[in-house]
Design an enzyme around this catalytic site. Structure first.
Site, PDB file in Angstrom:
ATOM      1  N   GLU A  42      13.832   0.727  -6.436  1.00  0.00           N
ATOM      2  CA  GLU A  42      12.629   0.271  -5.835  1.00  0.00           C
ATOM      3  C   GLU A  42      12.082  -0.573  -6.742  1.00  0.00           C
ATOM      4  O   GLU A  42      11.290  -0.094  -7.832  1.00  0.00           O
ATOM      5  CB  GLU A  42      11.638   1.412  -5.153  1.00  0.00           C
ATOM      6  CG  GLU A  42      10.133   0.882  -4.853  1.00  0.00           C
ATOM      7  CD  GLU A  42       9.458   1.930  -4.577  1.00  0.00           C
ATOM      8  OE1 GLU A  42       9.853   3.087  -4.469  1.00  0.00           O
ATOM      9  OE2 GLU A  42       8.414   1.601  -4.341  1.00  0.00           O
ATOM     10  N   ASP A  45       9.842   5.624  -5.819  1.00  0.00           N
ATOM     11  CA  ASP A  45       8.553   6.264  -6.295  1.00  0.00           C
ATOM     12  C   ASP A  45       8.526   7.447  -5.518  1.00  0.00           C
ATOM     13  O   ASP A  45       8.787   7.680  -4.247  1.00  0.00           O
ATOM     14  CB  ASP A  45       7.267   5.426  -6.106  1.00  0.00           C
ATOM     15  CG  ASP A  45       7.313   4.170  -7.181  1.00  0.00           C
ATOM     16  OD1 ASP A  45       8.193   4.510  -7.950  1.00  0.00           O
ATOM     17  OD2 ASP A  45       6.503   3.401  -6.878  1.00  0.00           O
ATOM     18  N   ASP A  69       5.892   8.654  -3.933  1.00  0.00           N
ATOM     19  CA  ASP A  69       4.816   8.876  -2.898  1.00  0.00           C
ATOM     20  C   ASP A  69       5.252   8.358  -1.456  1.00  0.00           C
ATOM     21  O   ASP A  69       6.346   8.002  -1.356  1.00  0.00           O
ATOM     22  CB  ASP A  69       3.485   7.789  -3.759  1.00  0.00           C
ATOM     23  CG  ASP A  69       4.251   6.307  -3.770  1.00  0.00           C
ATOM     24  OD1 ASP A  69       5.363   6.103  -3.250  1.00  0.00           O
ATOM     25  OD2 ASP A  69       3.574   5.453  -4.405  1.00  0.00           O
ATOM     26  N   ASP A  84       4.742   5.500   0.138  1.00  0.00           N
ATOM     27  CA  ASP A  84       5.390   4.246   0.083  1.00  0.00           C
ATOM     28  C   ASP A  84       6.929   4.498  -0.335  1.00  0.00           C
ATOM     29  O   ASP A  84       7.755   3.794   0.050  1.00  0.00           O
ATOM     30  CB  ASP A  84       4.891   3.023  -1.048  1.00  0.00           C
ATOM     31  CG  ASP A  84       3.813   2.435  -0.171  1.00  0.00           C
ATOM     32  OD1 ASP A  84       3.552   2.562   1.056  1.00  0.00           O
ATOM     33  OD2 ASP A  84       3.174   1.529  -0.741  1.00  0.00           O
TER      34      ASP A  84
END
Ligand code: 0RA
Length: 655
Positions: free
Chosen positions: A439, A517, A519, A521
């Site tokens: 990402e 990541d 998290d 998102d």
């Protein structure tokens, strides 16, 4: 009899008896041959095998309740309210029928010749296999006023069958503990078992199937009730299709339901059209999901295409079209379940989940042609809606093809090859090579520095890739990020007959690793990428090539010591351990993104094969995965939120 003759007779006798014994010994020696594998799949398969026997009893009309219980020690009880396995002594074997069923391979079906029972198919090895692979199994039979019981260990009876009480009920209760010297895993998943029971409830209407988990308390219960779910379907496949399409916008009011018993092969089908662009067709043979399709699916496609085309032509809807409608166009936005019962199924293909029986093709084709023709005639409004949808699909596809031809001509001059963003590895053996789909460009940069360039390739992806759940196929193939994934992997898609057929002969990596990541998102992006693979490259998931990287969530530092943690509990434990000496100076860093790590840290925690943890992406249940992906990626917010809340404690969703 001479001494020699005696010896020979003895040998013959022992050979005979050894053979019977060898039946179950063989299962213990080569368990994977009988139940697929000795990992999580095989472990869960034991439950399916026992439940299948109860389902057969239910299909005979003798049973309408089947319950599964997961006990605290991961043993399982399957109970039904059928007739109970017969307990009388069999003359030839001089043993109770129960003991024969439990200890002789494939003995299960032979008491009820010529009945409803269709052979289980894929593995269909019978309950004796479960017995062989259990350190302990207790069979309790309620029958003819009595409760009978026999206990086995590793497939061998511990005692004779006993009467332990009276009852006015009937049924079979099998409790077993999988042998932990055979299985690599011992923990049952409620969700995996529940998904299979839900599927069985849809496939076999009128049976109540339940699952209870003694290891876990119910979420909204009063603290005493165990986690519990019950599945029952009044209308079978029709409700199955509605379940798969809950979040999709339907084109006709009710699914078309086809039941056709006129040939030797009973056929049942339910189908619905929705406004999406994907084809979601699931086929079953004797309740087994035939992932690779086969003759029943081919018969369905043929019948559907021919019937709809004929209707469209005769209604004049296609007279002005200047191009042909392709098979794909008839299946855009189609959700369907095909279920056939086949006496002696022939399974072919890589995973033995492709039906080979040629007679089934005609049976399904005939069922669809006759029943769908009637349906279209009797429901002109729905017929019109379906035909319009098909013509729209064909028109869009035609326009897209023209546009793509232009693009391809342009591309001829820009010179093709691997995507510019790809940092490839030097090794050329796909079995040794990995590609990280990362990402963002910045994390991509770190990964490029941190990797081992001999076998690790990096492909950075721009933030959110296209949501393929909501895009037409040509849009998907026009997406720059998705084109990059195809070319980097060396995979191509589409043939004349099947626009989604995958050609993986040029695949360049056998590990495809999604790295995002840790998290909200990041997990959304990982889900988008997984959805893409599920819809367009499912074979790669099935081959076990798709993985998710697990970057750490915390770095705990004390002086020169640095320790990583992957969960809050782990972080607390480590800081407590480091804090033993009482003096302070512990710092905890919470990693939000990959970008917060330097190349060395990313390598050692997340990319180094010696220390990283990769999570393999698997499909336990295709129909359930379909339901979940369409829900996660669809328009409706409520079901998505509910799912995430439910699963937040399993996934590292940071909400
Ligand atoms: C053969 C004959 C009969 C029952 C069964 C098999 C049977 C097997 C299983 C396995 C799980 N649950 C089951 N329930 C029944 C009965 C024949 C008779 O009663 O006449």
């Amino acid at each position: 009899m001479s001494e020699d003759e005696k010896k020979l007779a003895e040998e013959a006798y022992s050979a005979d008896s050894i053979q019977v014994l060898e039946g179950l010994e063989a299962v213990r020696k080569r368990p994977a041959m009988y139940i697929g594998d000795i990992g999580s799949k095989g472990l869960h398969h034991l439950v399916y095998e026992v439940v299948d026997n109860s389902i057969d009893e239910a299909l005979g009309g003798y049973c309408d309740r089947i319950s599964v219980k997961i006990h605290k020690d991961n043993s399982i009880t399957v109970a039904d309210n059928g007739r109970g396995i017969p307990t009388g002594v069999m003359d030839k074997e001089n043993k109770s029928a129960l003991e024969v069923v439990m200890t002789v391979l494939h003995a299960g079906g032979k008491f009820d010749k010529g009945s409803y029972k269709v052979s289980g198919g894929l593995h269909g090895v019978g309950v004796s296999c479960v017995n062989a692979l259990s350190s302990k199994l207790t069979a309790t039979i309620k029958r003819k006023g009595k409760i009978f019981q026999q206990v086995y260990e590793r497939g061998k009876p511990k005692s004779d069958i006993e009467i332990i009480g009276d009852t006015d009920e009937s049924g079979t209760i099998i409790k077993f503990l999988p042998d932990n010297t055979i299985f690599q895993v011992s923990e049952y998943s409620f969700d995996i078992l529940a998904a299979r029971l839900r599927e069985l409830a849809f496939l076999n209407k009128g049976i109540r199937l339940s699952i209870e988990d003694e290891r876990e308390k119910a979420e909204n219960g009063n603290g005493d009730t165990n986690r519990y779910e019950e599945f029952y379907s009044e209308e079978g496949l029709k409700e199955f299709v509605e379940y798969l399409d809950v979040t999709r916008e339907k084109i006709i009011d009710n699914p078309v339901h086809i039941v056709f018993d006129k040939t030797d092969v009973p056929v049942e089908i339910a189908l619905q059209y929705n406004d999406s662009f994907s084809e979601n067709v699931y086929s079953y043979v004797n309740n087994i999901n035939t992932i690779e399709g086969g003759t029943h699916l081919a018969g369905f496609r043929r019948g559907l295409t021919r019937t709809l085309k004929k209707y469209a032509d005769e209604s004049g809807a296609t007279s002005k079209l200047k191009f042909d409608i392709s098979g794909d166009d008839f299946r855009e936005g189609l959700t369907a379940i095909i279920s056939v019962k086949v006496q002696e199924p022939q399974f072919e293909g890589q995973t033995k989940t492709k039906l080979g029986n040629s007679e089934v093709m005609g049976a399904v084709d005939q069922a669809v042609s006759q029943m769908l023709t009637n349906y279209l005639e009797e429901n002109p409004k729905d017929a019109k809606a379906i035909v319009s949808k098909v013509i729209l699909a064909a028109t869009a596809r035609h326009a897209a093809r023209k546009a793509r031809e232009l693009v391809q001509r342009k591309n001829m001059f820009s010179g093709s090859g691997l995507p510019g963003k790809l940092a490839d590895c030097s090794d050329r053996d796909p079995a040794k090579c990995e590609i990280y789909l990362v990402e963002g460009d910045s994390a991509g940069g770190t990964a490029k520095q941190g990797r081992d360039r001999t076998f690790q390739a990096i492909l950075p992806l721009r933030g959110k890739i296209l949501n393929v759940e909501k895009a037409m196929q040509h849009k998907v193939f026009d997406s720059e990020e998705i084109k990059n994934i195809f070319t980097a992997l060396g995979v191509s898609i589409g043939t004349e007959e099947d626009s989604k057929a995958l050609n993986i002969s040029g695949l360049r990596y056998h590990k495809i690793i999604i790295m995002t990541d840790a998290d909200v998102d990041g997990s959304h992006i990982a889900t988008l990428i997984m959805t893409f693979f599920f819809r367009y490259m499912q074979d790669l998931i099935r081959l076990g090539y798709l993985y998710i990287a697990t970057p750490p969530l915390y770095l705990i530092k004390k002086g020169k010591t640095e320790v990583y943690a992957w969960s809050e509990e782990e972080c607390n434990r480590i800081s407590a351990e480091l804090g033993q000496g009482k003096e302070t100076g512990i710092t905890i860093q919470r990693y939000k993104g990959l970008g917060e790590m330097n190349a060395e840290q990313l390598w050692s925690t997340t990319m180094d094969p010696r220390s990283r943890t990769l999570r393999q992406v698997t499909i336990e249940n295709a129909a359930e995965a379909d339901h979940i992906f369409s829900m996660l990626m669809g328009d409706e917010v409520a079901p998505r939120r509910e799912f995430i809340e439910r699963n937040a404690r399993y996934a590292n969703i940071d909400a």
